[in-house]
Every structure is written in structure tokens, then in C-alpha cells.
Design a protein around this motif. Sequence first.
Motif, PDB file in Angstrom:
ATOM      1  N   GLN A 141       0.851  -1.188   0.000  1.00 58.74           N
ATOM      2  CA  GLN A 141       0.000   0.000   0.000  1.00 58.74           C
ATOM      3  C   GLN A 141       0.885   1.236   0.000  1.00 58.74           C
ATOM      4  O   GLN A 141       1.914   1.274   0.669  1.00 58.74           O
ATOM      5  N   SER A 142       0.434   2.247  -0.759  1.00 58.52           N
ATOM      6  CA  SER A 142       1.205   3.484  -0.838  1.00 58.52           C
ATOM      7  C   SER A 142       0.263   4.643  -1.099  1.00 58.52           C
ATOM      8  O   SER A 142      -0.599   4.565  -1.976  1.00 58.52           O
ATOM      9  N   ASP A 143       0.424   5.716  -0.308  1.00 56.72           N
ATOM     10  CA  ASP A 143      -0.305   6.971  -0.505  1.00 56.72           C
ATOM     11  C   ASP A 143       0.720   8.087  -0.655  1.00 56.72           C
ATOM     12  O   ASP A 143       1.524   8.314   0.257  1.00 56.72           O
ATOM     13  N   VAL A 144       0.660   8.777  -1.778  1.00 55.01           N
ATOM     14  CA  VAL A 144       1.564   9.890  -2.028  1.00 55.01           C
ATOM     15  C   VAL A 144       0.724  11.132  -2.288  1.00 55.01           C
ATOM     16  O   VAL A 144      -0.119  11.154  -3.180  1.00 55.01           O
ATOM     17  N   ASN A 145       0.949  12.171  -1.469  1.00 55.92           N
ATOM     18  CA  ASN A 145       0.226  13.433  -1.611  1.00 55.92           C
ATOM     19  C   ASN A 145       1.220  14.560  -1.849  1.00 55.92           C
ATOM     20  O   ASN A 145       2.148  14.750  -1.054  1.00 55.92           O
ATOM     21  N   HIS A 146       0.999  15.299  -2.916  1.00 56.68           N
ATOM     22  CA  HIS A 146       1.832  16.468  -3.203  1.00 56.68           C
ATOM     23  C   HIS A 146       0.970  17.713  -3.083  1.00 56.68           C
ATOM     24  O   HIS A 146      -0.097  17.811  -3.695  1.00 56.68           O
ATOM     25  N   LEU A 199       3.849  14.313   0.985  1.00 57.31           N
ATOM     26  CA  LEU A 199       3.557  13.415   2.103  1.00 57.31           C
ATOM     27  C   LEU A 199       3.410  12.007   1.527  1.00 57.31           C
ATOM     28  O   LEU A 199       2.505  11.747   0.736  1.00 57.31           O
ATOM     29  N   TRP A 200       4.287  11.113   1.940  1.00 56.40           N
ATOM     30  CA  TRP A 200       4.304   9.753   1.405  1.00 56.40           C
ATOM     31  C   TRP A 200       4.146   8.764   2.555  1.00 56.40           C
ATOM     32  O   TRP A 200       4.959   8.701   3.462  1.00 56.40           O
ATOM     33  N   ASN A 201       3.060   8.003   2.516  1.00 56.54           N
ATOM     34  CA  ASN A 201       2.815   6.927   3.469  1.00 56.54           C
ATOM     35  C   ASN A 201       2.839   5.596   2.713  1.00 56.54           C
ATOM     36  O   ASN A 201       2.332   5.505   1.590  1.00 56.54           O
ATOM     37  N   ALA A 202       3.384   4.567   3.335  1.00 56.23           N
ATOM     38  CA  ALA A 202       3.474   3.280   2.652  1.00 56.23           C
ATOM     39  C   ALA A 202       3.480   2.152   3.667  1.00 56.23           C
ATOM     40  O   ALA A 202       3.805   2.347   4.849  1.00 56.23           O
ATOM     41  N   ASP A 216       4.822   9.547   6.468  1.00 55.90           N
ATOM     42  CA  ASP A 216       5.660  10.691   6.094  1.00 55.90           C
ATOM     43  C   ASP A 216       7.111  10.238   5.881  1.00 55.90           C
ATOM     44  O   ASP A 216       8.041  10.714   6.539  1.00 55.90           O
ATOM     45  N   LEU A 217       7.290   9.340   4.920  1.00 58.23           N
ATOM     46  CA  LEU A 217       8.617   8.775   4.677  1.00 58.23           C
ATOM     47  C   LEU A 217       9.661   9.840   4.363  1.00 58.23           C
ATOM     48  O   LEU A 217      10.825   9.698   4.731  1.00 58.23           O
ATOM     49  N   LEU A 218       9.263  10.912   3.689  1.00 59.71           N
ATOM     50  CA  LEU A 218      10.209  11.942   3.283  1.00 59.71           C
ATOM     51  C   LEU A 218      10.379  13.036   4.325  1.00 59.71           C
ATOM     52  O   LEU A 218      11.199  13.936   4.148  1.00 59.71           O
ATOM     53  N   GLY A 219       9.589  13.011   5.399  1.00 55.15           N
ATOM     54  CA  GLY A 219       9.713  14.011   6.452  1.00 55.15           C
ATOM     55  C   GLY A 219       9.334  15.410   6.006  1.00 55.15           C
ATOM     56  O   GLY A 219       9.904  16.394   6.498  1.00 55.15           O
ATOM     57  N   GLN A 220       8.357  15.534   5.096  1.00 57.02           N
ATOM     58  CA  GLN A 220       7.986  16.846   4.553  1.00 57.02           C
ATOM     59  C   GLN A 220       6.589  17.291   4.954  1.00 57.02           C
ATOM     60  O   GLN A 220       6.133  18.351   4.517  1.00 57.02           O
ATOM     61  N   ASN A 221       5.886  16.524   5.760  1.00 57.10           N
ATOM     62  CA  ASN A 221       4.493  16.849   6.056  1.00 57.10           C
ATOM     63  C   ASN A 221       4.359  18.265   6.621  1.00 57.10           C
ATOM     64  O   ASN A 221       5.179  18.698   7.436  1.00 57.10           O
ATOM     65  N   ASN A 222       3.320  18.977   6.215  1.00 55.63           N
ATOM     66  CA  ASN A 222       3.181  20.383   6.573  1.00 55.63           C
ATOM     67  C   ASN A 222       1.713  20.745   6.645  1.00 55.63           C
ATOM     68  O   ASN A 222       0.846  20.003   6.173  1.00 55.63           O
ATOM     69  N   SER A 223       1.425  21.899   7.235  1.00 54.78           N
ATOM     70  CA  SER A 223       0.049  22.393   7.306  1.00 54.78           C
ATOM     71  C   SER A 223       0.046  23.903   7.142  1.00 54.78           C
ATOM     72  O   SER A 223       0.612  24.624   7.973  1.00 54.78           O
ATOM     73  N   ILE A 224      -0.577  24.375   6.076  1.00 56.43           N
ATOM     74  CA  ILE A 224      -0.677  25.800   5.776  1.00 56.43           C
ATOM     75  C   ILE A 224      -2.140  26.120   5.512  1.00 56.43           C
ATOM     76  O   ILE A 224      -2.862  25.336   4.889  1.00 56.43           O
ATOM     77  N   SER A 225      -2.604  27.282   5.977  1.00 59.86           N
ATOM     78  CA  SER A 225      -3.950  27.730   5.634  1.00 59.86           C
ATOM     79  C   SER A 225      -3.919  29.213   5.341  1.00 59.86           C
ATOM     80  O   SER A 225      -3.093  29.946   5.883  1.00 59.86           O
TER      81      SER A 225
END
Length: 981
Positions: free
Chosen positions: A861-866, A882-885, A905-914
Motif C-alpha cells: 500500500q502506498s499513498d503519495v500526496n503532493h 507526504l508519502w505513506n506506505a 511521512d517517509l520523506l519528512g515533509q508533512n506540513n500544514s498551511i492555511s
Amino acid sequence: MRKALWLLFCVCSFSGALAQNLSVRGRIVDGKDQAPLIGSNVLLIQLPDSVRQGTAADGQGAFAFEGLTTGRYVLSVSFLGYTTLRRTLELNSQSLSLGAVALQSGGAVALKGVEVVGQAAASVQKGDTTQFDSRAFKTNPDASAQDLITKLPGVVVTDGKVQAQGEQVQRILVDGKEFFGSDPDAVLKNLPAEAIDKIQVFDRRSDQSQFTGFNDGNTEKTINITTKPAFRNGQFGRLLAGYGPDHLNSLSSGKYRLSGNLNSFKGTQRLSVVAQSNNVNEQNFGTEDLLGVIGTSAQGGGGARGGGRPGGGRPGGQQGGGQQGGAAGNFLVNQTGGISTTHAVGLNYSDTWRKKTDVQASYFFNLSDNTTQTSTNRLYNVLEQGRKLGYDENSDATGRNINHRFNLRLEHKFDTVNSVLWQPRFTLQRNTSNSSLDGRTFLAGSSDEPQTIQSLNNSRYTSAQDGITLTNQVLYRHRFARRGRTFSLGVNTTYNRRNADNYLTSRNYDFVRADTSATDQYSRLDQLGWNWNGSANYTEPLSLKAQLQANYTVSYAPNDSDKRTFDQLDGRRTPNDALSNVFRSNYLTNSAGLTYRYQFEKVEWAVGAAVQQAQLHNEQTFPRDLTTRRTFYNVLPNAQLQYKFSRQQNLRLNYNMRTQNPSISQLQEVVNNSNQLQIRTGNPNLVQEFSHNLFLRYSAAQPETSRSFFALIGGSYTDNYIGNSTTVLQRAQDFGGVTVPAGGQITRPVNLNKQYSLRSFANYTLPLKVIKSNLNLNANATFSQTPGIVNQGLNYNRAPSLGLGAVLSSNISPELDFTLSSNSSQTYARNTLLSQNNSNYFRQTSTLRLNWILVRGITLQSDVNHVAYRGLTAGFNQSYVLWNASLGKKLFAKQQGELKLYAFDLLGQNNSISRSITDAYTEDVRTNILQRYLMLMFTYNLRSFSGAGPADVPREGGERRFGPPGGGGNRPGGGGGGFGG
């Protein structure tokens, strides 16, 4: 003789009239468990000329044909997976009530062990209802209802919220009944996709409208999930446990996740239990799980800080990626920002007692501990010395929220003409929080970055809040002998109580005046509110095609709010009258209306109006006496139009005018000084706002090609809109007992005109047979104008936005399931008062989800969000992935278990902006979010069904699936289907 002939003529005429107004009614049910078969096709054929009438069974499986004449008829009933029923009927002088019409499962043609099943149509349009066939959307055996629903055309799921056809889904039903109250998230995560037969998207009419058959325009977007017969008798569920260290060299503390659920279905009786505990932001909250006092107390010393309109929050924010979710601004129903540890348990029960009483009940308990860190940058629509005024802050907050929620819906039919509906609801909440805030006001340079600091605020805020909400709705309904003549009487009551104890310490530095001040205060808030509502409704048939509805409504809402503030000095508390207030608001409305409805073949329309008198009485008794009384008279028109081009194609139009009274928090003139750089107060001179709302919807489907199209356009226009008057001080000023430094903001609600919003949405879906996938294309456009007063100048904030999106979902096989999507939006912020603050910003989100069952039960399973932002304040523009696997292995003979290694968050890039755009300012916010971790997870699926099990459910394309790949038998009692949750 003349009298006798006259009497004979009257009798014959009366008999003839009755003969022309007969009806056939019934209820389609499963022959085994008597469950309603929602959406069954019911056809009535008149003999001998074969005139046909058709309809679909409603949410209770009921159907009705009206306006019939005497004679012979043939009733034909069909439903997928059941043998078609044909019955000959004879109509004489009385209407027929067939009661429960039972269908028997079967009807497929078996040839040498292979079941031949036709190609499933992806969607079918049945009047107001768009129906999707689950067989046309292949999902992984471990898929949940959410995985399946996200493949449907025009359906989007974000943070547990569901949008369908451009509108927010308010309710998800299972076989026509509520499942865990009105919480869509609970349904989507606690129902396996393999149990789903059909998914219906429609505008659910009110209980009143469903009873009378008179469309009053009060609808809510609803999804109804019908389950496969094989899953209606048995038990199924899932257990999950997972743990991972925060750091690879430390196992003593880390991330964990525990969850479990068990469902027992036996005919109409359904019992479900869910529970979870985790510290990875799996919050699974419903619409009332965030404490309501956060909104109501923002005007009276509560916990909300800054933000747009009264009630706190940040309107219009765009959320970042990942599992963090957004700030609790949009109706306070999103997952809370920051990082949460959650413990929750829920019970759900539904049944039909003695065929006369339908009961649905649920209980939820939630306990959440949350830690939030935010950075905020705000630029006002104001210039001073040719430079923009700005505000930024850094805040840290911890909070605990405890929630109990109970819901009951009980509908009892005394006989064929009398029924009562009772819906009590109880919510008990407790919230404690601690926060620290460091804020400053400044003059911005050419790059919009702080250049000259005007003032600083360092504050600490502690709050303990309690809330109780109790609602009770009773609706009595009576159906007269004449078809279409009904009477109903409803009584609704609501009780709200909010209490808060708040402690504030702060130090303020005014660099313009070279002044320093300190605050040490305690405040107590007590709010008590009632709402009493009574309504009477009468419908009268004027002919076979026309109907008249008369209604009367009276509503009385008394609300009390008492806020007391004390200065703390040398261990003593001294009353602060300037920051204290005792206020009462009474709102009384009387409304009477008439609506005329006409229905003929393809056209149905209705037009009506109500006359409303409203009285608003405000009384302040402390610190000084103040009384205001206002009376409003309004004519509130409404109209609906529906045109059915065909069974698969229809057009609908809805218009109404509504009024909204100001809340007690908006009316109470008491200062909220929890942040002395962001002061808020109420306005007792507010009047009710009234709005015009118009929506046009078009739906079409081609079952033979699995293509569908939906379009919506609509908007609203509001006068006396309750907006904000914002003053950004150029020098220090005393306000309501508080010294506000230079650059500080004072916000007060005011009535303004010319607020409007427009929005449009279109979705087109088509199959791509070459790659065995479905393609959904969507486009949207919005435009809003929000008035506001900024430093005594009237500003109109206008925000046009354009968006495009595409979703490609696989339909290859249950073993390979992927979804590729991308959504982009361009927003333009325009201000009439200060064009220098105009801005454009772009947001794009792209996602790839892959679920693949490899050989021998190995799963990938893999979820990749850009997510990409452009056009925000300097330092807030982002582009991150944000990459989950996970990699797993199915276990045991029936593959009911699975062990997998999951990485977030395999790449350590998860973020939150509004980003928020209001009439007074533009604001960017960054919030802390869950970061990279690894977790070893074990899942066990429970399956036990009587009769045909899940493995025997036919698959699309003529296949019968006897076991998942990699070995093992997918038989009743266990087996490969996963369980979402």
C-alpha cells in the motif's frame, strides 16, 4: 320522482369520483429478513391496454400509485439479486393496501457453476436519486466504505467530511436507517466495501415532507448505502493493534494505535460497537465532538482568539496535507489542529419492533488530548504612513476535550393513519485548555515583512468550560380518508447551558508611547438558552395533480448570558465592572404560509409564501440598564421546479428567502480581552439578517455507457448581513476598560448590506475501457462579496476562484486498486478599500493511492500526496510531498489476519498551511503537524454469516470468487475481506 332522480345522480357522481381516485400501496421487503429493499423497481400495468406507471421504493421500501380507476392491473416488482415478482390485482370500489410485498433472493442463471452476471451500469438516475452499483467500482478486499465512495463520480472525502455533487453530505444511511447517528465518518470507517450493494445519492426531504408527499424544499444531501443480502445476517468486525518508536533507539515511548469494532446484523436488528485509542491523530470525531462553548464564549471571555466573524475560527482557510486536518473553523467540525491523543467508544442499535416501531439509537464517548502550535501572519486592509499595518503571533496550546453524546429516533405507527416520531438528543461536554501567546503589531515594508514594531503582547490563558445540550423533537402525523389530506403537529425544544472559568495573565508593551501594562484577571461566564418551537401543517388535495399546503409556526427563544470579571491583586479579587455584563435576549416569531404544488407527468412545481412577524427584545441589567425592542415584518417567498426529461435526466430549481436572528454572543456588549492586541465585543443594536437563496441542479446518466454528468449553479444574497467593524489603532486607546496599544485591533459586529456568494460545480464521468478505469472530471467556480468596515471605511472583499480536478480510479481487479487525482484552484483576493492588499494565490493537491495484493498474500500500500502553494506571504509558500506506505503479509488459513510495517511521512515533509481572506485582512497560518514515524501493525478480520457468505457474492463480468489470491478460502466465518476502520 325528481328528488329520487337527483339523489341517484349524486350517488353515481360520488361513486364515479371515488372510482377515479383509487390507489395501490405497499412495501417491498426481503423475503428472508423483512428488510426494506430500497430503490426496488415497481411497475403497475393496466389491463387490457397495457398503460404503465413506474416508481422506485423509498427509504422504507414503500411505494404508492394514486389516481387509479377501477379495473384489472398487473404489479411487477424487481430488484437486483432477487426473483422478479408479478401479481394480478383487481381494483373495485376501494383502494388496495398490499402490506409487505416479499421478494426472494436469487434470479441469476447458473451454468455449470459459473454465474452469468451482466455488465453493471456504474450509475442510474432515478428521479431525484443517483444510484451507483458497487460492482462497477472494484476495490481491494480490505477496502472500507470510504475507499469505495471516493471512487464515485462527484464524491470527495476529506477529514471525514463527505461532499457529493458539490454539496456537503449531512447524513449517511445504511439500508435506509441511521448508523451512529448523523456521523458520516463512523459509517465510512466501520462498514466494509464488500458488504455494499448500492449507493444512492439524493436530497433527503424532511420527515414532514416525506409524510405528506408535499415537497417543502427542506432537504439535506444524503447518501444511502444498501447492503448485500448475504451480509444482513451475521457478525463481522475488525481488530487492529500497532506500535512504533518515536526514535529508533527508544522503545519506551512512541506512536501507537488500537482499534476494534464488531457488528451484528440479524434482519432488521443491527448492533455495532466501535472503540479506538491512539496518538496518531485518528480522531474520528462527529459533528458535536468539539465543545460548542468555543464558539459561543468568544464574545464573553471564552477560549477563541482572533479569527474572522464572531465565534472564532478562520473562515475560508485552505488546509494542508497529511492527517493533521485543519483549524476548527468551519462550523467547528473539522479535526482539531496540532497533534491529538484520542480515546473513543461508540454503540449503535437499530431495529423494528412488531412491525410498528422503528428505533435507532447511538451513544458516543470521546476523550481527546491536543497540543497545537501555530504561527500567524496577518496584513490589514489599512495603510499608515504609506505602509501596511500587520500582526503576527506564535502560540502554544494544550487542551482536553471530553464528550458524551446520545441520540434516539423512534417512529411508531399506531395504525394506518396515525403515527408519531420522537427524536431526543443529549450532549455533555467538558473542555480544559492552557495556552500561551506572543503577538506583535507592526508596520510592514515593501516586502510585507515586519519593519517597525508598534506593540507586543505576552499572555497566558487558562480555561475550563462545560456544556450541556438537550433537544427533543416530537412530530404527530394523521392521514385522513381522502387521499392527500394530512395533518401534522410538531413540538421541538432545545436547552443549552454553557459555563466557563477563565484565567488571564498578560504583559503589554507599547513602543509608540513607551508604556508597559500588566493584567491578572479571572472571569466567569454563565449562558443559558432555550428554544421552543411549535408547528402545525395541513395539506389538501385540490385535484389529482394539485395540492395545497397550509402551515403555521411559532418559535420562542429566550437566552441569558452573565459574564463577571475580577481583577486579581495581592490574592484578592476585585470586581471589574467595565469587563462584566448581564444580558438577556428574547426572540419570538410567528409565521403562517400557503404553498401550491402541481405535478403532472414530467413537471412538478410549487410556489408559496409565508408572512412572518419577529420580535427581538434585548435587556441589559449590568453594568447599566439598557433595553431595546424591535419588530420585523417579512414576506418569505419560496418556489421549486423539477422537470424530468427522462428517467435518467432531470432539472431542479429551488428558491427560498430566510431570516436569521443574531446570537446572544453577537448581541452582548462585553469585551473579550483574552488577547489585548485582538479585542472583540458585541453589539445590542444588531437586527435580523435575511437572505435569498437560489440553486439550479441538472443530472443525467447513461447506464448503457456508464457515463454521467452533474452540474450545479446557485448563490445567495443577504441584506442586514452581520459582518464586522474592525478598527486598527494608530495610537493607544482605552476601550471598555482595556488599554489597547498602537496597532491593536478592535472588532465589533454590525449589520451591512450587499453580501452575496455565487458558486458552480460540474462533474463528468466516463469509463476508460482500454485501461479498465473510470475517469472523473470536475470544474468549479465561485465568487463572493463580503462587506466590512475597516477604520470607518466600507470595504468589499471580493474573492473569485476557479478550480479544475480529475480523478482516475482503477477498475482492473480487486487485487490491484489505485486512485490518481489532482485538484487545482486559483483564488483572486480583491478589496475596494485598499487595492495594495489585492493578491492571487494558487493551490494544487495531487494524490496517488495504491493497494496491491502481490503473490502469496503479500500486500503493498502506498499513498503519495503532493501539495503546492504559491502567492502566500513570504515564508509560507510551500511545496511538499507526504508519502505513506506499508508492506504486509496475510496470515492464517483463511487470510483473516495481516501483519504489516507501516511508514508515515517517509520523506519528512508533512506540513500544514492555511490562508484566510476576510473583509479586514489576509492571513496565513502554519500549524504543527504529525511527523515521520514507523509502526508495526496487526489486523484480524472477523466474519460469520448465515446462508451465502461474502465469498459467494457474484463478481462483475461473470466471475465467482472463491478465495483471495495467495491461497486460503474466503468462506463464511472468516476470510479475506478486510474491514475499514
